[in-house]
Design a protein around this motif. Sequence first.
Motif, PDB file in Angstrom:
ATOM      1  N   GLY A   9     -15.728 -23.230 -50.896  1.00 12.93           N
ATOM      2  CA  GLY A   9     -14.431 -23.876 -50.698  1.00 12.93           C
ATOM      3  C   GLY A   9     -14.028 -24.065 -49.254  1.00 12.93           C
ATOM      4  N   ASP A  10     -14.879 -23.649 -48.316  1.00 13.70           N
ATOM      5  CA  ASP A  10     -14.567 -23.838 -46.900  1.00 13.70           C
ATOM      6  C   ASP A  10     -14.835 -25.280 -46.480  1.00 13.70           C
ATOM      7  N   LEU A  11     -14.018 -25.773 -45.560  1.00 17.21           N
ATOM      8  CA  LEU A  11     -14.192 -27.109 -45.001  1.00 17.21           C
ATOM      9  C   LEU A  11     -15.060 -27.005 -43.757  1.00 17.21           C
ATOM     10  N   TRP A  23     -19.486 -27.973 -34.394  1.00 16.93           N
ATOM     11  CA  TRP A  23     -19.055 -27.797 -35.782  1.00 16.93           C
ATOM     12  C   TRP A  23     -17.935 -26.771 -35.843  1.00 16.93           C
ATOM     13  N   ARG A  24     -17.165 -26.844 -36.941  1.00 18.93           N
ATOM     14  CA  ARG A  24     -16.055 -25.912 -37.171  1.00 18.93           C
ATOM     15  C   ARG A  24     -15.975 -25.644 -38.668  1.00 18.93           C
ATOM     16  N   ARG A  25     -15.696 -24.388 -39.027  1.00 19.68           N
ATOM     17  CA  ARG A  25     -15.545 -23.984 -40.434  1.00 19.68           C
ATOM     18  C   ARG A  25     -14.114 -23.505 -40.646  1.00 19.68           C
ATOM     19  N   THR A  26     -13.423 -24.095 -41.611  1.00 14.92           N
ATOM     20  CA  THR A  26     -12.036 -23.753 -41.899  1.00 14.92           C
ATOM     21  C   THR A  26     -11.939 -23.230 -43.329  1.00 14.92           C
ATOM     22  N   ALA A  27     -11.327 -22.057 -43.490  1.00 16.26           N
ATOM     23  CA  ALA A  27     -11.144 -21.457 -44.813  1.00 16.26           C
ATOM     24  C   ALA A  27     -10.080 -22.224 -45.593  1.00 16.26           C
ATOM     25  N   SER A  28     -10.024 -21.969 -46.885  1.00 17.74           N
ATOM     26  CA  SER A  28      -9.067 -22.672 -47.742  1.00 17.74           C
ATOM     27  C   SER A  28      -7.612 -22.386 -47.369  1.00 17.74           C
ATOM     28  N   VAL A  33     -12.524 -20.041 -39.324  1.00 17.26           N
ATOM     29  CA  VAL A  33     -13.280 -18.796 -39.465  1.00 17.26           C
ATOM     30  C   VAL A  33     -14.643 -18.865 -38.787  1.00 17.26           C
ATOM     31  N   GLY A  34     -14.987 -19.995 -38.219  1.00 16.22           N
ATOM     32  CA  GLY A  34     -16.243 -20.124 -37.497  1.00 16.22           C
ATOM     33  C   GLY A  34     -16.283 -21.413 -36.719  1.00 16.22           C
ATOM     34  N   ALA A  35     -17.043 -21.392 -35.624  1.00 11.41           N
ATOM     35  CA  ALA A  35     -17.188 -22.593 -34.796  1.00 11.41           C
ATOM     36  C   ALA A  35     -18.421 -22.437 -33.924  1.00 11.41           C
ATOM     37  N   SER A  36     -18.983 -23.562 -33.513  1.00  9.39           N
ATOM     38  CA  SER A  36     -20.133 -23.494 -32.617  1.00  9.39           C
ATOM     39  C   SER A  36     -19.681 -22.952 -31.263  1.00  9.39           C
ATOM     40  N   ARG A  52     -27.524 -22.618 -40.244  1.00  7.27           N
ATOM     41  CA  ARG A  52     -27.894 -21.214 -39.991  1.00  7.27           C
ATOM     42  C   ARG A  52     -26.682 -20.302 -40.100  1.00  7.27           C
ATOM     43  N   ASN A  53     -25.489 -20.867 -39.931  1.00  5.22           N
ATOM     44  CA  ASN A  53     -24.258 -20.095 -40.004  1.00  5.22           C
ATOM     45  C   ASN A  53     -23.546 -20.222 -41.347  1.00  5.22           C
ATOM     46  N   GLY A  54     -24.243 -20.762 -42.354  1.00  4.26           N
ATOM     47  CA  GLY A  54     -23.705 -20.753 -43.703  1.00  4.26           C
ATOM     48  C   GLY A  54     -23.319 -22.079 -44.316  1.00  4.26           C
ATOM     49  N   CYS A  55     -23.433 -23.160 -43.585  1.00  6.30           N
ATOM     50  CA  CYS A  55     -23.072 -24.464 -44.141  1.00  6.30           C
ATOM     51  C   CYS A  55     -24.060 -24.836 -45.250  1.00  6.30           C
ATOM     52  N   ASP A  56     -23.535 -25.127 -46.438  1.00  9.30           N
ATOM     53  CA  ASP A  56     -24.398 -25.495 -47.555  1.00  9.30           C
ATOM     54  C   ASP A  56     -24.004 -26.842 -48.154  1.00  9.30           C
ATOM     55  N   CYS A  57     -23.371 -27.679 -47.340  1.00  3.71           N
ATOM     56  CA  CYS A  57     -23.028 -29.024 -47.781  1.00  3.71           C
ATOM     57  C   CYS A  57     -23.583 -30.032 -46.775  1.00  3.71           C
ATOM     58  N   ASP A  58     -23.462 -31.317 -47.062  1.00  3.92           N
ATOM     59  CA  ASP A  58     -24.073 -32.365 -46.256  1.00  3.92           C
ATOM     60  C   ASP A  58     -23.134 -32.812 -45.138  1.00  3.92           C
ATOM     61  N   LEU A  59     -23.468 -32.473 -43.894  1.00  6.33           N
ATOM     62  CA  LEU A  59     -22.636 -32.816 -42.737  1.00  6.33           C
ATOM     63  C   LEU A  59     -23.066 -34.117 -42.040  1.00  6.33           C
ATOM     64  N   ASN A  60     -23.886 -34.913 -42.638  1.00  6.95           N
ATOM     65  CA  ASN A  60     -24.345 -36.136 -41.970  1.00  6.95           C
ATOM     66  C   ASN A  60     -23.220 -37.070 -41.874  1.00  6.95           C
TER      67      ASN A  60
END
Length: 60
Positions: A9-11, A23-28, A33-36, A52-60
Amino acid sequence: MSKCTGSKGDLWELYEAKDGWRWRRTASNGNIVGASTQGYSNKSDCIANAKRNGCDCDLN
């Protein structure tokens, strides 16, 4: 900018900054909660780092 939602559910966002791709990871709850830690000159290197830091969706 590219965005996708991971399986937990993270963006995940991929964007171009002054120093390169990041890149940046935002919690719901809206908290980042994370960034390059650096800018990448190649978009593909930035995506690989996000994965490598947990992204499991398509960032293209």
